[in-house]
Design an enzyme around this catalytic site. Sequence first.
Site, mmCIF file in Angstrom:
data_model
loop_
_atom_site.group_PDB
_atom_site.id
_atom_site.type_symbol
_atom_site.label_atom_id
_atom_site.label_comp_id
_atom_site.label_asym_id
_atom_site.label_seq_id
_atom_site.Cartn_x
_atom_site.Cartn_y
_atom_site.Cartn_z
ATOM 1 N N SER A 57 0.854 -1.186 0.000
ATOM 2 C CA SER A 57 0.000 0.000 0.000
ATOM 3 C C SER A 57 0.889 1.235 0.000
ATOM 4 C CB SER A 57 -0.879 0.015 1.248
ATOM 5 O OG SER A 57 -1.706 -1.120 1.314
ATOM 6 N N THR A 109 -3.750 1.943 2.054
ATOM 7 C CA THR A 109 -4.055 3.297 1.599
ATOM 8 C C THR A 109 -5.536 3.593 1.722
ATOM 9 O OG1 THR A 109 -2.283 2.972 -0.021
ATOM 10 C CG2 THR A 109 -3.607 4.964 -0.241
ATOM 11 N N HIS A 147 -10.301 -4.082 -3.608
ATOM 12 C CA HIS A 147 -10.272 -5.140 -4.605
ATOM 13 C C HIS A 147 -11.646 -5.298 -5.277
ATOM 14 C CE1 HIS A 147 -6.258 -5.765 -3.322
ATOM 15 N NE2 HIS A 147 -6.541 -6.439 -2.221
#
Length: 275
Positions: A57, A109, A147
Amino acid sequence: MRIRVGHSPDPDDAFMYWALTTDLVDKRGHEFEQVLADIQTLNQWARAGRLEVTAISLAAYPFVQEDYALLPHGASIGAGYGPVLVARRPMTRQELYEVEIVVPGALTTSFLALRLFLSDFPYRELSFEEIPEEVASGRAEVGLLIHEGQLTFEDYGLVKIVDLGEWWLLETGLPLVLGVNVVRRELGGDVLCDVSRVLRDAIRCGLDNRAEALEYALQFGRGIDAAIADRFVSMYVNELTQDYGDEGRKAVTEILRRGEALGAFPAPVQVDFVA
């Protein structure tokens, strides 16, 4: 030299590195081994310097910047879309401060973007693939999805409260950089350049051979159909994946600057890309 490349078992990452499983890319005398783990695990491994190359991330980069440099390609960047905050019913922004939010990891993130959006709020960490069902079942009020969950949450009867990528674009005019690829500095100049070129060529090869790369990527789709996988790959393997460009680099700097101002990182951030 053996180069271990860590990435998530997701269609977009698999698509990017399909070419490493073929003879279509000149590997410049190196052996590339793909190591698959969820993004929170990769973030933790990077803090221990475990792999030569790894996806992490962007929010984790400040914690590993002494050991790793950013590669100029391979990032997951969305312009106007990104992690999605969901619930079983519509909720106001004020209500979000009063409920626990399940998040896919404090180093992601997505979590940093949520902190920038809400500042302080109660939260609980949970593996990303478990979050949709956790919210749908009522065990959690609100969940932060990453995702393919960004595309499939309605299948669980959930509604979108806010798309943080959309919010970020309206807030800054910039795309949201979620995942990045980093490489161990100790590999040295020549090897760093070799690795960067091989991985750049692999991404380009996937885009040039989209049908074959997508067929390979589908096996990492956790049951999603080909249409959803194709859409997801299109979202996160794009021209900014091949190279950040000025806009992508500005986006990296901006979110890290805001995170630093928030006190999210242990030390000042030095953004350093491999040439």
